[in-house]
Write an enzyme that holds these catalytic residues in place. Structure first.
Site, PDB file in Angstrom:
ATOM      1  N   ASN A 162      41.814  58.642  39.095  1.00 33.13           N
ATOM      2  CA  ASN A 162      41.361  57.281  38.820  1.00 33.13           C
ATOM      3  C   ASN A 162      42.612  56.433  38.629  1.00 33.13           C
ATOM      4  O   ASN A 162      43.303  56.558  37.625  1.00 33.13           O
ATOM      5  CB  ASN A 162      40.496  57.277  37.550  1.00 33.13           C
ATOM      6  CG  ASN A 162      40.137  55.871  37.100  1.00 33.13           C
ATOM      7  OD1 ASN A 162      40.365  54.898  37.821  1.00 33.13           O
ATOM      8  ND2 ASN A 162      39.583  55.763  35.897  1.00 33.13           N
ATOM      9  N   LYS A 196      42.896  53.297  38.207  1.00 37.08           N
ATOM     10  CA  LYS A 196      42.729  52.142  37.309  1.00 37.08           C
ATOM     11  C   LYS A 196      43.356  50.890  37.947  1.00 37.08           C
ATOM     12  O   LYS A 196      43.346  50.764  39.175  1.00 37.08           O
ATOM     13  CB  LYS A 196      43.309  52.470  35.929  1.00 37.08           C
ATOM     14  CG  LYS A 196      42.740  53.795  35.378  1.00 37.08           C
ATOM     15  CD  LYS A 196      43.008  54.040  33.934  1.00 37.08           C
ATOM     16  CE  LYS A 196      42.381  55.362  33.530  1.00 37.08           C
ATOM     17  NZ  LYS A 196      42.511  55.656  32.117  1.00 37.08           N
ATOM     18  N   HIS A 209      32.878  54.130  32.976  1.00 40.20           N
ATOM     19  CA  HIS A 209      34.177  54.588  32.463  1.00 40.20           C
ATOM     20  C   HIS A 209      34.431  53.961  31.091  1.00 40.20           C
ATOM     21  O   HIS A 209      34.015  52.831  30.826  1.00 40.20           O
ATOM     22  CB  HIS A 209      35.298  54.207  33.433  1.00 40.20           C
ATOM     23  CG  HIS A 209      36.605  54.823  33.039  1.00 40.20           C
ATOM     24  ND1 HIS A 209      37.436  54.242  32.116  1.00 40.20           N
ATOM     25  CD2 HIS A 209      37.192  55.994  33.408  1.00 40.20           C
ATOM     26  CE1 HIS A 209      38.491  55.037  31.932  1.00 40.20           C
ATOM     27  NE2 HIS A 209      38.362  56.103  32.711  1.00 40.20           N
ATOM     28  N   GLU A 262      36.851  52.508  29.825  1.00 38.57           N
ATOM     29  CA  GLU A 262      37.463  51.172  29.814  1.00 38.57           C
ATOM     30  C   GLU A 262      36.451  50.095  30.211  1.00 38.57           C
ATOM     31  O   GLU A 262      36.518  48.965  29.735  1.00 38.57           O
ATOM     32  CB  GLU A 262      38.709  51.163  30.712  1.00 38.57           C
ATOM     33  CG  GLU A 262      39.846  51.918  30.033  1.00 38.57           C
ATOM     34  CD  GLU A 262      40.639  52.825  30.950  1.00 38.57           C
ATOM     35  OE1 GLU A 262      40.653  52.599  32.169  1.00 38.57           O
ATOM     36  OE2 GLU A 262      41.257  53.786  30.428  1.00 38.57           O
ATOM     37  N   GLU A 290      35.112  62.235  28.930  1.00 45.28           N
ATOM     38  CA  GLU A 290      36.421  61.654  28.640  1.00 45.28           C
ATOM     39  C   GLU A 290      36.428  61.124  27.208  1.00 45.28           C
ATOM     40  O   GLU A 290      35.983  59.985  26.969  1.00 45.28           O
ATOM     41  CB  GLU A 290      36.720  60.507  29.605  1.00 45.28           C
ATOM     42  CG  GLU A 290      36.709  60.924  31.056  1.00 45.28           C
ATOM     43  CD  GLU A 290      37.505  59.963  31.932  1.00 45.28           C
ATOM     44  OE1 GLU A 290      38.482  60.403  32.534  1.00 45.28           O
ATOM     45  OE2 GLU A 290      37.159  58.772  31.988  1.00 45.28           O
ATOM     46  N   GLY A 312      44.883  58.144  28.070  1.00 47.62           N
ATOM     47  CA  GLY A 312      46.128  57.384  28.092  1.00 47.62           C
ATOM     48  C   GLY A 312      46.964  57.520  26.832  1.00 47.62           C
ATOM     49  O   GLY A 312      47.901  56.762  26.607  1.00 47.62           O
ATOM     50  N   SER A 364      44.348  62.471  29.428  1.00 46.56           N
ATOM     51  CA  SER A 364      45.712  63.016  29.389  1.00 46.56           C
ATOM     52  C   SER A 364      45.845  64.371  30.088  1.00 46.56           C
ATOM     53  O   SER A 364      46.581  65.239  29.631  1.00 46.56           O
ATOM     54  CB  SER A 364      46.208  63.082  27.939  1.00 46.56           C
ATOM     55  OG  SER A 364      46.213  61.788  27.357  1.00 46.56           O
ATOM     56  N   GLY A 369      46.752  58.558  34.484  1.00 54.67           N
ATOM     57  CA  GLY A 369      48.197  58.365  34.678  1.00 54.67           C
ATOM     58  C   GLY A 369      48.855  59.367  35.619  1.00 54.67           C
ATOM     59  O   GLY A 369      49.652  58.978  36.485  1.00 54.67           O
TER      60      GLY A 369
END
Ligand code: 13P
Length: 252
Positions: A8, A10, A94, A96, A167, A173, A213, A235
Site C-alpha cells: 500500500n 499510500k 484502511h 487512515e 492492521e 507507520g 510495520s 513503508g
C-alpha cells in the site's frame, strides 16, 4: 491457501519513482510463483501502472473507492473507473481512511458491495487503536468492523476475492510491530468470525493479512503465525529491494 503480499503505497512517490518501482517489481515477479502479489499506488498513477504491469502476475489495486458509479461527487473515484483503468483490487476501510478522513463503518459496507458489483477484489481493513487495546476492546472493535463492512456480503461474493487485513492502528507507520502472540489471537478470532458468518469453506479460503510495520527483518516471524495468510505493507513496500525481500520472505 496462497499467501497474499501487498504494498500500500499510500500518498507517496513521484510519477518517475512509480515507474521505476513498477519496472523493478515486474522484472522480479517472474520468480514469484507461489505467492499472490498486489500493489496499491495512488489513484493518479493507476492507468500508467496498469500498462507497466500488463502481462505480469502482479495485481493492481486502488486505495479506496466511492460506492456510487458516477455523478456529482467531487473528488471521488468509482468502481467502474477503477475497472476502466485496469484495477483488479481495492482497499476498503484502511485505518487512515477511518481515522484521518472520518470514514464510518456503514461506508465500508457500501464500498465492499461496490467493489463486488464492479468485479474488484476488496480487502476490508480492520484494527483497534492503542486506547481500545488498552481498554480490552480489541475483539469488540474488530468484530464490529467485520460485522459492518461485511453486513451484506454473501459466501458467493466472498469467494470472488474477499480478503481481510488486520492492521492494529498503533502498529502502522510506528515501527512497533504487533507481537506474534497478539497477531495470532486476533487472526484466529477473525477466522472464527468468518467461519461463523460465511461457512468453513469460505473462511479457509479468505486470506487474512497482517499489516503494521512489516519489513524484511520481521516478515518470517509474522508469516509463521497461524492464520496469517499474507501481509499488507506500507513503508517497506516503497522500495523495490525491501518489498522483493518481503515477497520472498527473506530476512535481512
Ligand atoms: P506500515 O507498513 O508503514 O506500518 O503501514 C502499514 C499499512 O497501513 C499498510 O496498509
Amino acid at each position: 491457501m496462497r499467501s497474499l503480499i501487498a504494498g500500500n503505497w499510500k500518498m507517496n512517490l513521484s510519477r518517475a519513482e512509480v515507474r521505476a518501482l513498477l519496472e523493478s517489481l515486474r522484472a522480479a515477479s517472474s520468480s514469484w510463483d507461489a505467492v499472490d502479489v498486489a500493489v496499491y499506488p495512488p489513484f493518479v498513477y493507476l492507468a500508467e501502472a496498469a500498462e507497466i504491469l500488463s502481462g505480469s502476475a502482479i495485481e493492481l489495486g486502488a486505495q479506496d473507492l466511492y460506492w456510487k458509479p458516477s455523478g456529482a461527487f467531487t473528488g471521488a473515484i468509482s468502481g467502474p473507473m477503477l475497472r476502466d483503468v485496469g484495477c483488479q483490487r481495492v482497499l476498503v476501510g484502511h485505518s487512515e481512511r477511518r481515522h484521518v478522513f472520518g470514514e464510518q463503518d456503514e461506508e465500508t459496507e457500501q464500498k465492499i458491495q461496490a467493489a463486488f458489483a464492479n468485479g474488484l477484489k476488496p480487502t476490508l481493513c480492520v484494527g483497534e487503536t492503542i486506547g481500545e487495546r488498552e481498554n480490552g476492546q480489541t475483539e469488540q472493535v474488530v468484530e464490529r468492523q467485520l460485522q459492518s463492512g461485511l453486513e451484506g456480503c454473501t459466501a458467493e461474493q466472498a469467494k470472488r476475492g474477499l480478503s481481510i487485513a488486520y492492521e492494529p492502528v498503533w502498529a502502522i507507520g510506528t515501527g512497533h510491530t504487533a507481537k506474534p502472540s497478539q497477531v495470532g489471537e486476533v487472526h484466529a478470532m477473525i477466522r472464527a468470525w468468518l467461519t461463523d458468518r460465511l461457512g468453513a469453506e469460505v473462511a479457509s479460503e479468505t486470506p487474512i493479512q497482517y499489516g503494521g510495520s512489516v519489513k524484511a527483518s520481521n516478515v518470517d516471524q509474522l508469516m509463521a503465525v497461524a492464520d496469517v495468510d499474507g501481509a499488507l505493507v506500507g513503508g517497506a513496500s516503497l522500495e523495490a529491494e525491501s518489498f522483493q525481500r518481503i515477497v520472498e520472505f527473506q530476512s535481512v
